[in-house]
Scaffold this motif. Sequence first.
Motif, PDB file in Angstrom:
ATOM      1  N   GLY A  92       0.813  -1.208   0.000  1.00  0.00           N
ATOM      2  CA  GLY A  92       0.000   0.000   0.000  1.00  0.00           C
ATOM      3  C   GLY A  92       0.846   1.257   0.000  1.00  0.00           C
ATOM      4  N   GLU A  93       0.207   2.375   0.312  1.00  0.00           N
ATOM      5  CA  GLU A  93       0.861   3.679   0.238  1.00  0.00           C
ATOM      6  C   GLU A  93       1.299   4.217   1.602  1.00  0.00           C
ATOM      7  N   GLN A  94       0.945   3.543   2.684  1.00  0.00           N
ATOM      8  CA  GLN A  94       1.307   4.043   4.005  1.00  0.00           C
ATOM      9  C   GLN A  94       2.811   3.893   4.255  1.00  0.00           C
ATOM     10  N   SER A  95       3.332   4.709   5.157  1.00  0.00           N
ATOM     11  CA  SER A  95       4.764   4.677   5.459  1.00  0.00           C
ATOM     12  C   SER A  95       5.123   3.402   6.215  1.00  0.00           C
ATOM     13  N   ARG A  96       6.408   3.085   6.228  1.00  0.00           N
ATOM     14  CA  ARG A  96       6.875   1.885   6.922  1.00  0.00           C
ATOM     15  C   ARG A  96       6.570   1.968   8.420  1.00  0.00           C
ATOM     16  N   GLU A  97       6.740   3.165   8.989  1.00  0.00           N
ATOM     17  CA  GLU A  97       6.476   3.329  10.418  1.00  0.00           C
ATOM     18  C   GLU A  97       5.007   3.064  10.743  1.00  0.00           C
ATOM     19  N   THR A  98       4.135   3.486   9.841  1.00  0.00           N
ATOM     20  CA  THR A  98       2.704   3.329  10.088  1.00  0.00           C
ATOM     21  C   THR A  98       2.270   1.867  10.055  1.00  0.00           C
ATOM     22  N   ILE A  99       2.857   1.082   9.158  1.00  0.00           N
ATOM     23  CA  ILE A  99       2.417  -0.310   8.990  1.00  0.00           C
ATOM     24  C   ILE A  99       3.177  -1.275   9.890  1.00  0.00           C
ATOM     25  N   PHE A 100       4.220  -0.820  10.571  1.00  0.00           N
ATOM     26  CA  PHE A 100       5.063  -1.734  11.344  1.00  0.00           C
ATOM     27  C   PHE A 100       4.262  -2.466  12.428  1.00  0.00           C
ATOM     28  N   ALA A 101       3.583  -1.718  13.278  1.00  0.00           N
ATOM     29  CA  ALA A 101       2.838  -2.327  14.387  1.00  0.00           C
ATOM     30  C   ALA A 101       1.678  -3.206  13.899  1.00  0.00           C
ATOM     31  N   PRO A 102       0.872  -2.759  12.914  1.00  0.00           N
ATOM     32  CA  PRO A 102      -0.193  -3.644  12.418  1.00  0.00           C
ATOM     33  C   PRO A 102       0.330  -4.954  11.836  1.00  0.00           C
ATOM     34  N   LEU A 103       1.462  -4.896  11.125  1.00  0.00           N
ATOM     35  CA  LEU A 103       2.043  -6.127  10.584  1.00  0.00           C
ATOM     36  C   LEU A 103       2.497  -7.063  11.702  1.00  0.00           C
ATOM     37  N   ALA A 104       3.087  -6.498  12.741  1.00  0.00           N
ATOM     38  CA  ALA A 104       3.531  -7.318  13.869  1.00  0.00           C
ATOM     39  C   ALA A 104       2.337  -8.006  14.532  1.00  0.00           C
ATOM     40  N   ALA A 105       1.250  -7.258  14.726  1.00  0.00           N
ATOM     41  CA  ALA A 105       0.059  -7.827  15.371  1.00  0.00           C
ATOM     42  C   ALA A 105      -0.551  -8.935  14.515  1.00  0.00           C
ATOM     43  N   LEU A 106      -0.647  -8.700  13.203  1.00  0.00           N
ATOM     44  CA  LEU A 106      -1.197  -9.720  12.306  1.00  0.00           C
ATOM     45  C   LEU A 106      -0.328 -10.986  12.308  1.00  0.00           C
ATOM     46  N   THR A 107       0.998 -10.784  12.335  1.00  0.00           N
ATOM     47  CA  THR A 107       1.905 -11.936  12.327  1.00  0.00           C
ATOM     48  C   THR A 107       1.766 -12.744  13.612  1.00  0.00           C
ATOM     49  N   GLU A 108       1.671 -12.057  14.737  1.00  0.00           N
ATOM     50  CA  GLU A 108       1.486 -12.763  16.009  1.00  0.00           C
ATOM     51  C   GLU A 108       0.209 -13.607  15.989  1.00  0.00           C
ATOM     52  N   GLN A 109      -0.861 -13.046  15.423  1.00  0.00           N
ATOM     53  CA  GLN A 109      -2.124 -13.792  15.341  1.00  0.00           C
ATOM     54  C   GLN A 109      -1.972 -15.027  14.461  1.00  0.00           C
ATOM     55  N   LEU A 110      -1.266 -14.867  13.352  1.00  0.00           N
ATOM     56  CA  LEU A 110      -1.118 -15.994  12.433  1.00  0.00           C
ATOM     57  C   LEU A 110      -0.187 -17.070  12.995  1.00  0.00           C
ATOM     58  N   VAL A 111       0.848 -16.638  13.727  1.00  0.00           N
ATOM     59  CA  VAL A 111       1.747 -17.601  14.373  1.00  0.00           C
ATOM     60  C   VAL A 111       0.968 -18.421  15.410  1.00  0.00           C
ATOM     61  N   ALA A 112       0.136 -17.745  16.194  1.00  0.00           N
ATOM     62  CA  ALA A 112      -0.682 -18.449  17.184  1.00  0.00           C
ATOM     63  C   ALA A 112      -1.624 -19.440  16.503  1.00  0.00           C
ATOM     64  N   ARG A 113      -2.147 -19.042  15.361  1.00  0.00           N
ATOM     65  CA  ARG A 113      -3.029 -19.937  14.608  1.00  0.00           C
ATOM     66  C   ARG A 113      -2.255 -21.148  14.099  1.00  0.00           C
ATOM     67  N   ALA A 114      -0.986 -20.940  13.695  1.00  0.00           N
ATOM     68  CA  ALA A 114      -0.161 -22.055  13.212  1.00  0.00           C
ATOM     69  C   ALA A 114       0.083 -23.061  14.320  1.00  0.00           C
ATOM     70  N   HIS A 115       0.338 -22.573  15.531  1.00  0.00           N
ATOM     71  CA  HIS A 115       0.604 -23.471  16.649  1.00  0.00           C
ATOM     72  C   HIS A 115      -0.641 -24.284  17.027  1.00  0.00           C
ATOM     73  N   ALA A 116      -1.810 -23.730  16.730  1.00  0.00           N
ATOM     74  CA  ALA A 116      -3.065 -24.436  17.053  1.00  0.00           C
ATOM     75  C   ALA A 116      -3.541 -25.323  15.913  1.00  0.00           C
ATOM     76  N   SER A 117      -2.828 -25.304  14.779  1.00  0.00           N
ATOM     77  CA  SER A 117      -3.257 -26.063  13.598  1.00  0.00           C
ATOM     78  C   SER A 117      -2.569 -27.415  13.528  1.00  0.00           C
ATOM     79  N   ASP A 118      -3.039 -28.238  12.625  1.00  0.00           N
ATOM     80  CA  ASP A 118      -2.364 -29.505  12.379  1.00  0.00           C
ATOM     81  C   ASP A 118      -1.095 -29.246  11.577  1.00  0.00           C
ATOM     82  N   ILE A 119      -0.375 -30.329  11.248  1.00  0.00           N
ATOM     83  CA  ILE A 119       0.913 -30.158  10.570  1.00  0.00           C
ATOM     84  C   ILE A 119       0.757 -29.440   9.234  1.00  0.00           C
ATOM     85  N   ALA A 120      -0.253 -29.856   8.456  1.00  0.00           N
ATOM     86  CA  ALA A 120      -0.438 -29.237   7.142  1.00  0.00           C
ATOM     87  C   ALA A 120      -0.749 -27.752   7.273  1.00  0.00           C
TER      88      ALA A 120
END
Length: 334
Positions: A92-120
């Motif tokens: 997108g067009e937002q600055s790196r500083e602006t998107i840094f925290a939202p990307l970190a939060a989204l990644t944490e959510q997805l990592v938690a989802r990976a740990h709760a998922s099966d191997i695939a």
Amino acid sequence: MDGSDYWNVLEIAPTDELAVIRRAYAAKLKAIDVQADPQAFIALRAAYDAARGVAPYRPVETWDDAVFNAESPIAAPVQHIDMGAFETLIFGEQSRETIFAPLAALTEQLVARAHASDIAGSIAIESSIATTILNGVPRSNGMLRPAVSGFQWGERAEDHNCPYPITIAVDRLADLEYLQSLQAINPHYRTAWAALTDGGVDFDAIHPASMSTLLGIIQYQRPGLFDDVDLARFERSNEALEAWRKADRQTTLLAGAEATPKPNPVTEAFMAYGMIALGLTLNLIALYLSVTKQGFVAFLISGFAGAVFLLIGWERRTRFRLGRRSLRDAAVHD
């Protein structure tokens, strides 16, 4: 820059493999002195960016999950993971500083989802995050820490079979942490880095010496950080540095000229003719010793010393007279 040009700069055949492009860029970067030859760096980065634009976004389906997660004996079918929220921020067009925290939060959510998922499911999420980080450099920086720690990539990166995107993510996190340590030591590095990226810093606020030092540190210790440098801002910072160096050289020359004492004509004349007189005196003593045969060694010493003083005195006399002549000529012209 057309297609053939950027492949020639990178010295590789056209390819859509981002890993090949990055390796070629990294190899060429090592051969460039960024501060001494900024245009070479600009041309290389432009070629790298253009080649990356040709490489398609590699979807998760292109990964072999058995290779990606070598510890798993199960070759489970790859699942599709929707990375749309990540892509919207990264591309997108937002600055790196602006998107840094939202990307970190989204990644944490997805990592938690990976740990709760099966191997695939875990493999699919992990490979999707790694792919997104690689394709989104440098705007994907916010994803690095939660991904590296959440999937323990630091340990896996030591394995020679570690997938390339994981290696890149681990190296980039190490580079950014090193940069943060530098900024903690010297706040001027923070300002310089913001000027080189998209920090919106006025170039008048840059400490030139810190900027030059930071570029040197990056080049010889953490060249991967050049991925984060904005080319337009690099050009501006290079112009500012060159102007500063030119002004510094002029200041040094002026200070040196002012610090150099102007010779006193009376002193110069006294020194010149005094040395000539001393040289003649010593030569007369040598002549007397030679005639009276009172000592051969004393004769040699007196004669040699007299010749030396005569030569030095005559040279100073010549410089003194030339200096006076130059002053007279300048006065006539004025």
